[in-house]
Scaffold this active site. Structure first.
Site, PDB file in Angstrom:
ATOM      1  N   GLY A 354       0.699  -1.109   0.068  1.00  0.00           N
ATOM      2  CA  GLY A 354       0.061  -0.187   0.029  1.00  0.00           C
ATOM      3  C   GLY A 354       0.793   1.216   0.138  1.00  0.00           C
ATOM      4  N   CYS A 381       5.454  -6.011   1.239  1.00  0.00           N
ATOM      5  CA  CYS A 381       6.066  -4.988   0.942  1.00  0.00           C
ATOM      6  C   CYS A 381       5.623  -3.694   2.015  1.00  0.00           C
ATOM      7  CB  CYS A 381       5.418  -4.468  -0.446  1.00  0.00           C
ATOM      8  SG  CYS A 381       6.357  -3.119  -1.435  1.00  0.00           S
ATOM      9  N   HIS A 507       6.737  -8.656  -3.819  1.00  0.00           N
ATOM     10  CA  HIS A 507       5.322  -9.252  -4.017  1.00  0.00           C
ATOM     11  C   HIS A 507       5.196 -10.424  -4.411  1.00  0.00           C
ATOM     12  CE1 HIS A 507       3.197  -5.122  -3.222  1.00  0.00           C
ATOM     13  NE2 HIS A 507       4.323  -4.510  -3.760  1.00  0.00           N
ATOM     14  N   GLU A 509       2.872 -12.481  -4.535  1.00  0.00           N
ATOM     15  CA  GLU A 509       1.547 -12.822  -5.051  1.00  0.00           C
ATOM     16  C   GLU A 509       1.496 -12.757  -6.740  1.00  0.00           C
ATOM     17  OE1 GLU A 509       2.419 -10.207  -3.461  1.00  0.00           O
ATOM     18  OE2 GLU A 509       1.046  -8.447  -3.855  1.00  0.00           O
TER      19      GLU A 509
HETATM   20  N1  GLN Z   1       4.670   2.700   0.197  1.00  0.00           N
HETATM   21  C1  GLN Z   1       5.845   1.684   0.137  1.00  0.00           C
HETATM   22  C2  GLN Z   1       6.894   2.121  -0.652  1.00  0.00           C
HETATM   23  O1  GLN Z   1       6.722   2.829  -1.713  1.00  0.00           O
HETATM   24  C3  GLN Z   1       5.321   0.271  -0.039  1.00  0.00           C
HETATM   25  C4  GLN Z   1       4.796   0.065  -1.290  1.00  0.00           C
HETATM   26  C5  GLN Z   1       3.916  -1.285  -1.626  1.00  0.00           C
HETATM   27  O2  GLN Z   1       3.542  -1.857  -0.760  1.00  0.00           O
HETATM   28  N2  GLN Z   1       3.963  -1.688  -2.970  1.00  0.00           N
HETATM   29  O3  GLN Z   1       8.014   1.748  -0.585  1.00  0.00           O
END
Ligand code: GLN
Length: 535
Positions: A354, A381, A507, A509
């Site tokens: 996020g 992440c 990620h 997933e």
């Molecule tokens: N906001 C965080 C970053 O930019 C995590 C990004 C994410 O979870 N994809 O590093």
């Protein structure tokens, strides 16, 4: 060399009929016949890519190996087939226009007036032909609904392709809806008739109609649709609602879609092989035991935002012979309530990716609960970043520890923007996108799970763990078990002495497929299964 075939998939009547899954399913069917496929999505909107769009607007941004931020339908393509999508697999109108305008500024058009036809349509055609260089069959899904103003240049381009190539090289599949109107007790064909007419008006005669309906279409309805659509009845295929999306290729095949595609494209059934897929679907539908996973995220009100994540959990559930029940918890709501109450019937907690500060406090409370109560925890992440911040605050005793994304002035910057990190120059892009390798530490949980030392996973983030804190967190029991060898960046953290606690900067997933469930998810579910629900 046999000529490449092109199947164009358009949609009519309304959106959300599952065009992406239909395209992916056709890909699955063709692979089962022994053909090499490529899939491409053409999106008529003007954003250059979906990377800048809110998850509430657009759902998940799917990231390819080579770092393209793309439409979530590409996730379906990868999960339903063995293809690997890339930068070439998703073109928006914005990206096409960007190319045309750059050429115009460079003077490439030699003084000509630059127009939608032929300049924009030529770029669309070039994108289609480029992706098909190595495939037997290329599938092209056109986003949006026929009749939209913005999809016109795309439809014109695909009409021209039909004209330029041999008849048996091009197929137009149109997905429509045949609603059942309760008050009349009837299936209604009119929306389909109108939608086909709209296509015909722009010069495209669909070859196959895929008709979404609650139940299989009776023969008289098929006959009626076929007559109005100028098609043989065999070209009208029912697309009924199913229990799991992965069953769709099997159902389509049973309905005769595979046979008619082969016939129209003059292709042979080289080897009918949907055995493994069929077995997997059967298993997926037969699961009786359940495991409950709490997803503590900020986009839970829009489930498309976590598409690949939910699918990866589903695949891992099937691998563990359990149905994964998802409990979606808005992290905003956890900030001022007792997390023990909201999370009490949960066997594993997952914090997904996020952006932005909203909901972070609730996530920190969920991590604290999982860490202290021994509940399996998976941080992806942003989830990994929050888990490390929580550890720094509550175990290292640094109450102001934070990521500079959320508190740029904090005295303890646990996560920093890549370019703020010493010794790491700006990578040209301010996000780490796409596949990066990672070396796992022997004897770690991660190594035990992956069973190999070198892995590679896909990234999409701006902030990185600050190496100044490596010694401190390791000293207190948070192990850094995976690092990117080229830049020495922290990729995985885990907790010694906890049943299952792992955070990864990437990620995972995006790489899970039904027949190749991702090992991290499989292990997470395996451990969550062991947790007894307190009642
Ligand atoms: N906001 C965080 C970053 O930019 C995590 C990004 C994410 O979870 N994809 O590093």
């Amino acid at each position: 060399m046999p000529k490449t075939r092109y199947i164009f998939i358009t949609g009519g009547v309304l959106s959300s009929l599952g065009k992406g899954i239909a395209a992916a399913s056709i890909g699955n069917i063709l692979e089962s016949y022994g053909y090499n496929i490529s899939i491409l999505k053409l999106d008529p909107y003007l954003n250059v890519d979906p990377g800048t769009m809110s998850p509430f607007q657009h759902g998940e941004v799917f990231v390819t190996e080579d770092g393209a931020e793309t439409d979530l339908d590409l996730g379906h393509y990868e999960r339903f087939t063995t293809t690997q999508t890339s930068q070439k697999s998703n073109w928006t109108a914005g990206r096409i226009y960007e190319k045309v305008i750059l050429k115009e500024r460079r003077g490439d058009y030699l003084g000509k007036t630059v127009q939608v036809i032929p300049h924009v349509t030529d770029e669309i055609k070039a994108a289609v032909f480029e992706v098909g260089k190595t495939a037997d069959v290329v599938l092209i899904e056109i986003g949006g609904t026929v009749g939209d103003i913005e999809s016109l240049p795309f439809l014109e381009a695909i009409r021209q392709i039909g004209l330029e190539l041999d008849e048996a090289q091009v197929l137009y599949v149109h997905l429509t809806l045949v609603p059942f109107i309760k008050t009349a007790g009837e299936l209604k064909t009119k929306p389909t008739q109108h939608s086909v007419k709209a296509l015909q008006e722009i010069g495209i005669q669909p070859d196959i109609l895929l008709c979404r309906a609650e139940t299989p279409l009776p023969a008289d309805i098929k006959k009626k649709i076929a007559l109005f659509a100028n098609l043989k009845e065999e070209a009208v295929v029912s697309a009924v609602d199913v229990e799991t999306i992965y069953e769709i290729p099997l159902i389509y095949k049973k309905e005769g879609l595979g046979a008619i595609i082969l016939k129209k494209l003059k292709l042979k059934d080289r080897q009918d092989d949907s055995l493994a897929w069929g077995k997997w679907v059967k298993l997926a539908k037969s699961l009786s035991k359940e495991v409950t996973i709490g997803i503590v995220g900020k986009y839970v009100k829009h489930s498309d935002a976590y598409k690949s994540l939910f699918e990866a959990l589903f695949h891992a559930g099937v691998a563990n012979h359990v149905r994964v029940r998802l409990n979606l918890i808005d992290s905003d709501n956890l900030a001022d309530s007792d997390p023990g109450e909201a999370l009490k019937n949960i066997q594993g907690i997952l914090i997904p990716g996020g952006f932005g500060i909203r909901g972070i406090d609730g996530m920190l409370r969920a991590v604290e609960y999982a860490r202290s109560q021994g509940v399996p925890f998976f941080g992806i992440c942003l989830g990994m970043q929050v888990a490390t911040v929580e550890f720094s605050r509550n175990v290292l005793g640094l109450p102001d520890a934070h990521s500079t994304e959320f508190d740029p002035q904090t005295g303890h910057k646990i996560f920093l923007k890549l370019k703020e990190l010493k010794n790491i120059e700006n990578m040209g892009h301010n996000m780490r996108l796409g596949s990066y390798s990672c070396i796992l530490r022997k004897n770690s949980l991660a190594f035990k799970i992956y069973k190999q030392e070198k892995i590679s996973e896909r990234h999409r983030h701006r902030y990185e763990f600050n190496p100044e804190f490596e010694y401190m967190i390791e000293n207190k029991g948070m192990r850094i078990s995976g690092k990117n060898p080229e830049r020495n960046l922290v990729e995985i953290v885990e907790l010694s002495g906890h049943p299952w606690f792992l955070g990864c900067q990437f990620h995972p997933e995006f790489k899970s497929r039904p027949l190749q469930p991702h090992p991290l998810f499989v292990s997470f579910i395996e451990h969550a299964k062991r947790i007894k629900i307190k009642s």
